[in-house]
Design a protein around this motif. Sequence first.
Motif, PDB file in Angstrom:
ATOM      1  N   PRO A 304     108.331  98.323 -23.479  1.00 49.53           N
ATOM      2  CA  PRO A 304     107.029  98.716 -22.733  1.00 49.53           C
ATOM      3  C   PRO A 304     106.659  97.989 -21.524  1.00 49.53           C
ATOM      4  O   PRO A 304     106.434  96.673 -21.598  1.00 49.53           O
ATOM      5  N   LEU A 305     106.495  98.582 -20.706  1.00 48.20           N
ATOM      6  CA  LEU A 305     106.146  97.581 -19.305  1.00 48.20           C
ATOM      7  C   LEU A 305     104.457  97.850 -19.136  1.00 48.20           C
ATOM      8  O   LEU A 305     104.194  98.802 -19.163  1.00 48.20           O
ATOM      9  N   ILE A 306     104.081  96.545 -18.957  1.00 49.85           N
ATOM     10  CA  ILE A 306     102.794  96.665 -19.242  1.00 49.85           C
ATOM     11  C   ILE A 306     102.027  95.812 -17.873  1.00 49.85           C
ATOM     12  O   ILE A 306     102.193  94.681 -17.914  1.00 49.85           O
ATOM     13  N   VAL A 307     101.279  96.567 -17.079  1.00 56.14           N
ATOM     14  CA  VAL A 307     100.567  95.842 -16.037  1.00 56.14           C
ATOM     15  C   VAL A 307      99.099  96.045 -16.009  1.00 56.14           C
ATOM     16  O   VAL A 307      98.660  97.386 -16.143  1.00 56.14           O
ATOM     17  N   ARG A 308      98.190  95.058 -15.748  1.00 56.44           N
ATOM     18  CA  ARG A 308      96.808  95.235 -15.774  1.00 56.44           C
ATOM     19  C   ARG A 308      96.438  95.080 -14.337  1.00 56.44           C
ATOM     20  O   ARG A 308      96.811  94.182 -13.690  1.00 56.44           O
ATOM     21  N   ALA A 309      95.213  95.825 -13.874  1.00 54.71           N
ATOM     22  CA  ALA A 309      94.643  95.494 -12.422  1.00 54.71           C
ATOM     23  C   ALA A 309      93.368  95.475 -12.693  1.00 54.71           C
ATOM     24  O   ALA A 309      92.464  96.216 -13.519  1.00 54.71           O
ATOM     25  N   ALA A 310      92.824  94.406 -12.118  1.00 52.08           N
ATOM     26  CA  ALA A 310      91.249  94.100 -12.069  1.00 52.08           C
ATOM     27  C   ALA A 310      90.805  94.444 -10.733  1.00 52.08           C
ATOM     28  O   ALA A 310      91.145  94.027  -9.748  1.00 52.08           O
ATOM     29  N   MET A 311      89.966  95.479 -11.087  1.00 52.92           N
ATOM     30  CA  MET A 311      88.933  96.005  -9.453  1.00 52.92           C
ATOM     31  C   MET A 311      87.777  95.345  -9.245  1.00 52.92           C
ATOM     32  O   MET A 311      86.862  95.111 -10.294  1.00 52.92           O
ATOM     33  N   LYS A 312      87.358  94.951  -8.411  1.00 58.25           N
ATOM     34  CA  LYS A 312      86.083  94.404  -7.968  1.00 58.25           C
ATOM     35  C   LYS A 312      85.247  95.511  -7.994  1.00 58.25           C
ATOM     36  O   LYS A 312      85.509  96.767  -7.498  1.00 58.25           O
ATOM     37  N   GLU A 353      99.221 103.707 -11.935  1.00 55.85           N
ATOM     38  CA  GLU A 353     100.328 104.313 -12.420  1.00 55.85           C
ATOM     39  C   GLU A 353     101.248 104.660 -11.415  1.00 55.85           C
ATOM     40  O   GLU A 353     102.570 104.584 -11.486  1.00 55.85           O
ATOM     41  N   THR A 354     100.676 105.175 -10.192  1.00 57.21           N
ATOM     42  CA  THR A 354     101.439 105.721  -9.146  1.00 57.21           C
ATOM     43  C   THR A 354     102.384 104.412  -8.616  1.00 57.21           C
ATOM     44  O   THR A 354     103.361 104.772  -8.222  1.00 57.21           O
ATOM     45  N   MET A 355     101.586 103.428  -8.198  1.00 57.12           N
ATOM     46  CA  MET A 355     102.323 102.225  -7.832  1.00 57.12           C
ATOM     47  C   MET A 355     103.222 101.837  -8.513  1.00 57.12           C
ATOM     48  O   MET A 355     104.328 101.602  -8.089  1.00 57.12           O
ATOM     49  N   VAL A 356     103.157 101.785  -9.843  1.00 55.20           N
ATOM     50  CA  VAL A 356     104.143 101.380 -10.765  1.00 55.20           C
ATOM     51  C   VAL A 356     105.340 102.231 -10.689  1.00 55.20           C
ATOM     52  O   VAL A 356     106.520 101.841 -10.645  1.00 55.20           O
ATOM     53  N   ALA A 357     104.943 103.555 -10.864  1.00 54.57           N
ATOM     54  CA  ALA A 357     105.966 104.537 -10.626  1.00 54.57           C
ATOM     55  C   ALA A 357     106.693 104.301  -9.620  1.00 54.57           C
ATOM     56  O   ALA A 357     108.098 104.557  -9.491  1.00 54.57           O
ATOM     57  N   LEU A 358     106.382 104.261  -8.472  1.00 52.60           N
ATOM     58  CA  LEU A 358     106.936 104.187  -6.899  1.00 52.60           C
ATOM     59  C   LEU A 358     107.983 102.920  -7.076  1.00 52.60           C
ATOM     60  O   LEU A 358     109.276 103.116  -6.650  1.00 52.60           O
ATOM     61  N   VAL A 359     107.520 101.711  -7.493  1.00 52.01           N
ATOM     62  CA  VAL A 359     108.422 100.506  -7.617  1.00 52.01           C
ATOM     63  C   VAL A 359     109.486 100.941  -8.641  1.00 52.01           C
ATOM     64  O   VAL A 359     110.796 100.757  -8.195  1.00 52.01           O
ATOM     65  N   LEU A 360     109.190 101.406  -9.994  1.00 54.22           N
ATOM     66  CA  LEU A 360     110.273 101.804 -10.947  1.00 54.22           C
ATOM     67  C   LEU A 360     111.204 102.754 -10.376  1.00 54.22           C
ATOM     68  O   LEU A 360     112.458 102.580 -10.534  1.00 54.22           O
ATOM     69  N   ALA A 361     110.933 103.792  -9.452  1.00 51.56           N
ATOM     70  CA  ALA A 361     111.659 104.618  -9.104  1.00 51.56           C
ATOM     71  C   ALA A 361     112.648 103.986  -8.249  1.00 51.56           C
ATOM     72  O   ALA A 361     113.945 104.192  -8.087  1.00 51.56           O
ATOM     73  N   ALA A 362     112.228 103.115  -7.224  1.00 55.34           N
ATOM     74  CA  ALA A 362     112.856 102.723  -5.879  1.00 55.34           C
ATOM     75  C   ALA A 362     114.103 101.727  -6.970  1.00 55.34           C
ATOM     76  O   ALA A 362     115.337 101.817  -6.247  1.00 55.34           O
ATOM     77  N   GLU A 363     113.746 101.054  -7.738  1.00 51.89           N
ATOM     78  CA  GLU A 363     114.369 100.190  -8.298  1.00 51.89           C
ATOM     79  C   GLU A 363     115.232 100.820  -9.319  1.00 51.89           C
ATOM     80  O   GLU A 363     116.705 100.137  -9.197  1.00 51.89           O
ATOM     81  N   ALA A 364     115.054 101.767  -9.904  1.00 53.65           N
ATOM     82  CA  ALA A 364     116.041 102.676 -10.838  1.00 53.65           C
ATOM     83  C   ALA A 364     117.208 103.105  -9.725  1.00 53.65           C
ATOM     84  O   ALA A 364     118.257 103.264  -9.992  1.00 53.65           O
ATOM     85  N   GLN A 365     116.730 103.777  -8.608  1.00 53.46           N
ATOM     86  CA  GLN A 365     117.807 104.087  -7.603  1.00 53.46           C
ATOM     87  C   GLN A 365     118.685 103.010  -7.020  1.00 53.46           C
ATOM     88  O   GLN A 365     119.887 103.275  -6.786  1.00 53.46           O
ATOM     89  N   ARG A 366     118.089 101.825  -6.980  1.00 53.30           N
ATOM     90  CA  ARG A 366     118.717 100.760  -6.212  1.00 53.30           C
ATOM     91  C   ARG A 366     120.008 100.549  -7.486  1.00 53.30           C
ATOM     92  O   ARG A 366     121.047 100.106  -6.964  1.00 53.30           O
TER      93      ARG A 366
END
Length: 389
Positions: A304-312, A353-366
């Motif tokens: 599982p790919l796990i990314v956390r983001a802290a928002m001010k 989720e969106t930003m992670v999906a956009l990175v993963l989709a582009a890299e999967a295509q690469r």
Amino acid sequence: MVLRYLTAGESHGKALTVIVEGLPAGMPIVAEDIETDLARRRLGYGRGPRQRFEKDVITLVGGVRHGRTLGSPVAIEIQNSEWFRSDKWHAEMSPEPGATETPLTQPRPGHADLVGMQKYGFTDARDVLERASARETAARVAAGALAKQLLRHIGVNILSHVVQMGSAKAQNTSLPAFSDLAAIDESEVRCFDKNAEEAMITAIKDAAREGDSLGGIVEVIAYGVPIGLGSHVHWDRKIDAMLAQAVMSIQAVKGVEIGDGFETAGLRGSQSHDPILWDAANKKYVREGHRSGGTEGGITTGEPLIVRAAMKPLATLNKPTLKTVDTVTKEETVSFKERTDVTAVPALGVVAETMVALVLAAEAQRKFGGDSLAEFIRNAASFEATLES
Ligand code: EPS
């Protein structure tokens, strides 16, 4: 061909537009798929009055015929419904030559207002804030819905949940499964820990009462990510670096963590890594634990790919108290008042989720290529078959 996208549009303008280039041909798309994610982005206790009337109605302007992608750029327009509800913004945001009668000259600390005015030579903070606004994330989420759709065809599913709201923290440490997403979306604060939910809502109510704002932390988990996205060979090909940039680009995000990044900094090496095991039944390597967050050496491990983001806390306050300077008179004052959300942390999860999906989709295509969806799926399956020994 690798997915890329551009967004355009101002918060109180007529519409947002996004163009997504590089999707394979033959991928089923219906407007509802995109609208579902746009509706999820508006969820959450603590949003301002605007969320009640922004309906995020979309128009597929190009790239889709008879419910399937053509391989050409997909163009999506998202109306700003406030524009059509009243003419309040028509003169203020008109593209015709002219000037506003009410320039904003008391920049909000923590926003792009002052530095944007300095950088671009503006005398009205609205010239900056209209684009800096997080309304723009609606356009990203529309693009991300397409990326998620593509990823689903190779078994990738992405969810997010709120793990901290102000100082109220979720206590459960187990990872939610993808099947828990409906329950998370039903929670008013998009929190998986029922016990923490009440404390989070109380924290929002307290901040709202005082005209203040709240930040927090969200966690994104992507399941079913193929092994081998990203690369160790160069800094700008590392998947964790790409994810950090993508998630950090979300308005008001000030910190990004992959796996247990910050916690492991205080541990010993012997406690900080995920031992490698051989799963003989499934003929694959597995990791014990999730500390690495699903990446090693800038490459996805298949865990599982796990990314956390802290928002001010949002820089716009319903009761402005932060000191600033009027850019015309140079006198000390407090920043101008704008309608705002108390917190946008529940929405941040969906945008992340969106930003992670956009990175993963582009890299999967690469990695897998393919001009048609069928070719992309076939290539991904054939790579996976090589890992079975
Ligand atoms: C935002 C301020 C608020 C939010 C807006 C982002 O808008 P307004 O000032 O018009 O009330 O509601 O978010 C959205 C409209 C949205 O769809 O997310 C800001 O300054 O970033």
